[in-house]
Enzyme design. Sequence first.
Site, short mmCIF file in Angstrom:
data_model
loop_
_atom_site.label_atom_id
_atom_site.label_comp_id
_atom_site.label_asym_id
_atom_site.label_seq_id
_atom_site.Cartn_x
_atom_site.Cartn_y
_atom_site.Cartn_z
N GLY A 58 -2.61 17.54 -17.77
CA GLY A 58 -1.43 16.95 -18.40
C GLY A 58 -1.61 15.46 -18.60
O GLY A 58 -2.35 14.82 -17.86
N SER A 59 -0.93 14.91 -19.61
CA SER A 59 -0.96 13.46 -19.80
C SER A 59 0.01 12.78 -18.84
O SER A 59 0.77 13.44 -18.14
CB SER A 59 -0.61 13.13 -21.25
OG SER A 59 -1.64 13.59 -22.10
N GLY A 60 -0.02 11.45 -18.84
CA GLY A 60 0.85 10.69 -17.95
C GLY A 60 0.10 10.10 -16.78
O GLY A 60 0.71 9.43 -15.93
N HIS A 61 -1.22 10.34 -16.72
CA HIS A 61 -2.03 9.84 -15.60
C HIS A 61 -3.05 8.80 -16.05
O HIS A 61 -4.02 8.54 -15.36
CB HIS A 61 -2.76 11.01 -14.93
CG HIS A 61 -1.88 12.14 -14.54
ND1 HIS A 61 -0.83 11.99 -13.67
CD2 HIS A 61 -1.87 13.45 -14.93
CE1 HIS A 61 -0.22 13.16 -13.53
NE2 HIS A 61 -0.83 14.06 -14.28
N LYS A 109 -8.58 19.48 -11.87
CA LYS A 109 -7.70 19.17 -10.75
C LYS A 109 -6.97 20.46 -10.37
O LYS A 109 -6.55 21.23 -11.24
CB LYS A 109 -6.68 18.09 -11.12
CG LYS A 109 -7.34 16.77 -11.54
CD LYS A 109 -6.37 15.58 -11.60
CE LYS A 109 -5.19 15.72 -12.53
NZ LYS A 109 -5.54 15.96 -13.93
N ASP A 114 -3.72 24.34 -15.05
CA ASP A 114 -5.03 23.80 -15.42
C ASP A 114 -6.15 24.78 -15.08
O ASP A 114 -7.03 25.06 -15.90
CB ASP A 114 -5.30 22.47 -14.69
CG ASP A 114 -4.44 21.33 -15.20
OD1 ASP A 114 -3.64 21.54 -16.14
OD2 ASP A 114 -4.55 20.21 -14.65
N HIS A 223 3.05 14.11 -10.10
CA HIS A 223 4.05 14.50 -11.09
C HIS A 223 5.44 14.30 -10.52
O HIS A 223 6.41 14.84 -11.03
CB HIS A 223 3.88 15.96 -11.51
CG HIS A 223 2.49 16.32 -11.82
ND1 HIS A 223 1.64 16.87 -10.90
CD2 HIS A 223 1.78 16.15 -12.96
CE1 HIS A 223 0.45 17.05 -11.47
NE2 HIS A 223 0.50 16.62 -12.71
#
Lengths: 337, 337
Positions: A58-61, A109, A114, A223
Site C-alpha cells: 500500500g502507499s502512504g509509507h 512485508k 500483500d 497503518h
Amino acid sequence: MVACSMKKLINEPDAVVDEMLDGMVAAHDGLRRLDGQEVVVRHDAPVEGKVGIVSGGGSGHEPTHGGFVGDGMLDGAAAGEIFTSPTADQLEEMVQACDSGEGVLAVVKNYEGDVMNFDTAGEMAEMDGVEVEQVVVDDDVAVEDSLYTSGRRGVCGTILVHKAAGAKAAEGAELSEVVRVAEKVIDNVGTMGTALTSCVTPEKGEPTFDLGEDEIELGIGIHGEPGVERVDHMPADEITDELTENVLDDLDLDDGAEVMTIVNGMGGTPLSELYIVNRRLQQLMDDYDLTVWDQWVGDYMTSLDMMGCSITICAVDEEIKELLAAPADTPGLTVTE
Amino acid sequence: MVACSMKKLINEPDAVVDEMLDGMVAAHDGLRRLDGQEVVVRHDAPVEGKVGIVSGGGSGHEPTHGGFVGDGMLDGAAAGEIFTSPTADQLEEMVQACDSGEGVLAVVKNYEGDVMNFDTAGEMAEMDGVEVEQVVVDDDVAVEDSLYTSGRRGVCGTILVHKAAGAKAAEGAELSEVVRVAEKVIDNVGTMGTALTSCVTPEKGEPTFDLGEDEIELGIGIHGEPGVERVDHMPADEITDELTENVLDDLDLDDGAEVMTIVNGMGGTPLSELYIVNRRLQQLMDDYDLTVWDQWVGDYMTSLDMMGCSITICAVDEEIKELLAAPADTPGLTVTE
C-alpha cells in the site's frame, strides 16, 4: 483532542497515488512508470544478467517502496492505493518487467493482502516461464498477530532486506543466493514503533484512531493499527528505552554482538527529534555492550503524516556488512564507496 | 481549531539542541562537535589548502545547517537555540576552527540577529588574522521586510548557496572566487512557502500562530512569522500555481531559460504530498517554457513540525550547473559523480 490536522497538499483523494508517482518519476531520472500502471521501475529494467528485486504494498509509507528503486536496491516497486495492497495483475506486470531471464525475488512485508497478491502474481509469472521467489519480512516485534496479519508485521527492517538483496543481485549472484541473504537479514532484524499522533488518510480525512493529547501508543503499526499499549506521553529517552528493550528482548543477542540501528520517522516527525532518539539509542547500545557498526536516522518507512518513530536493530556479520555497505543510488538511500 | 499536536519526542525543552547535535554527530562519522559548543564541523576541519565555508542560525530547520556539513558543502554549522541566532562567540569559534589559512566564507540567512552576530564574529576573527567574507541570502520573494528582517528573508535557496560555494572551495578556488559564485546563486534564486499548520516550539509547547482548519498561510516564514495572506485551503495544484507564479514574477526569466527547482517540505509534510506538488511544478515549468535541468524534492529547510512546503527556482548557467552537480557527501545531500 484533535491531535492532527486534516489539511493536506493534495488534489482529489483518489488521485493521490497516481499524481505522487508522476511527481516522483519526474524528479528522478533513474525511475520510470510502467505504462498505465502504478508501478515504478528502474529506467533500464530489466537489467541484463541480474536477478530482479521487486517489492510493493500500500502507499502512504514513502519513500517506501518506490524511493528505493535504483542501482543496488530494487528494480521495481508497486504502489497500491493508500494502505491497500497492489493487485495481483499489477504485481505480475512488475515481475515481468523486472525479469531479464535470471529470475525475480519479491520482498513482501507480512500483510495478508500483500502476501496473497504477491503469491498469485508469482504463480501467474511462473506460468509465463519467470522464476519467482518470495521472502516475507516480519520484523515488528510488538505484536504476534495483528489486524492485518497472521504472525508479525513487516515494517522498517524491510529496507535492510531491499539493500542486502539488491547488493547481492548487483554482484551477479543467482536467485537462490539472493534469497539466502534476504532470509539472513530477516532472521536478524527487529523493529518496534510508537505513535504520538494518528495518521490521517486522504480518503477518510480524519484521524484513523483517537489518541489523547497526553497519550502515546507503543507498538503501533504503520497503518495506525493498534499496538501493545496506550500509555501516558513520556520523555524521548524513556520511549527509546521502551522500544529498544522490546527489540533487544526479541533478538536475544550475545554480548559484544555487532549491530546496525535505524531511527525511522513516521512522516510527521522533525529530524531533530529523531536525532534526540538516536542519542539515547546509542547510549543504550553501549550500556548493553553492543558494537554499533552503522546507524541510520531519517524517514524510511512512514505512515503518512503520523508523528512518531520506530527503532530497528539488525545483527550484522561480515557478509551482511559488506552488502549493506555496497554502493546504492536511489532517491531514498545513497551509499557511496 | 487545534491544528497540530503539542506532543514531541524530546526530553527537557532546553536540552533539545544539545541532545539533537549529540545524536547527529553519533550518526555521521564525518561530523564532530566543537568542544563545549553547539557547533558541528567536518571531522577533518580545517581542511588544508581550502577556503572554509560556514553557516548557521537558529535551530528547528533541520537538516539545515548541520546536515549539510561534509565533503563538497559546509565545513561548519552553528546551531542556535530553536529559532534563535547563535552567539557571536560561538560563530567566532566556528570560523577559527574552519580556517586553514585560506580564509572563510560565512553564508548567512537574512535575519537581523544572524547578520549582526556573524558580523561581530567576523570582526573578532579578523583581529586574529583570519580573512572572513560574508554573503547574505535573501531568496524569499513573499515579503520585502518582515518580523525579523530588513529586506527579504533567507530560506531554502540557502542550500544552493552552500552547495555552489562548497563545490568552488573544494576545487581549491580562492576566497574571492568562492564569494563570487555564492553571490551569483543568490542573484538567481527565489523561494516562496506556504503553511497548512503552525509549528509548535518545544519551549512554548503550543502553536506559534493560529490557523483555522480551513485556512492556509501563503508566503509564510520559516519561524511561523506572517506571510502575504491567509486564504481558504486550496487543492495542491492551486497552491503550487500561486507559489510558482510569485517566484517567477520575481525572477523575471527569459523564455527557454534553464532552471533547477526544489520542492521543500516544512517538516511535518509527507513526501507523497511533496511529489504531488512537484508534479504540478514541472507542468508549470513546461507551460512557462522553462527548461528544468534538475529537481530536488525533500526536507531541506524545515520549520520544526510545520505542515507545508516551499518552492525554490534557481536560474542556472554552465558554471552553476557544474558546481551544483559536483560531488557532495553530507547527511542531508549526497551527489554522486
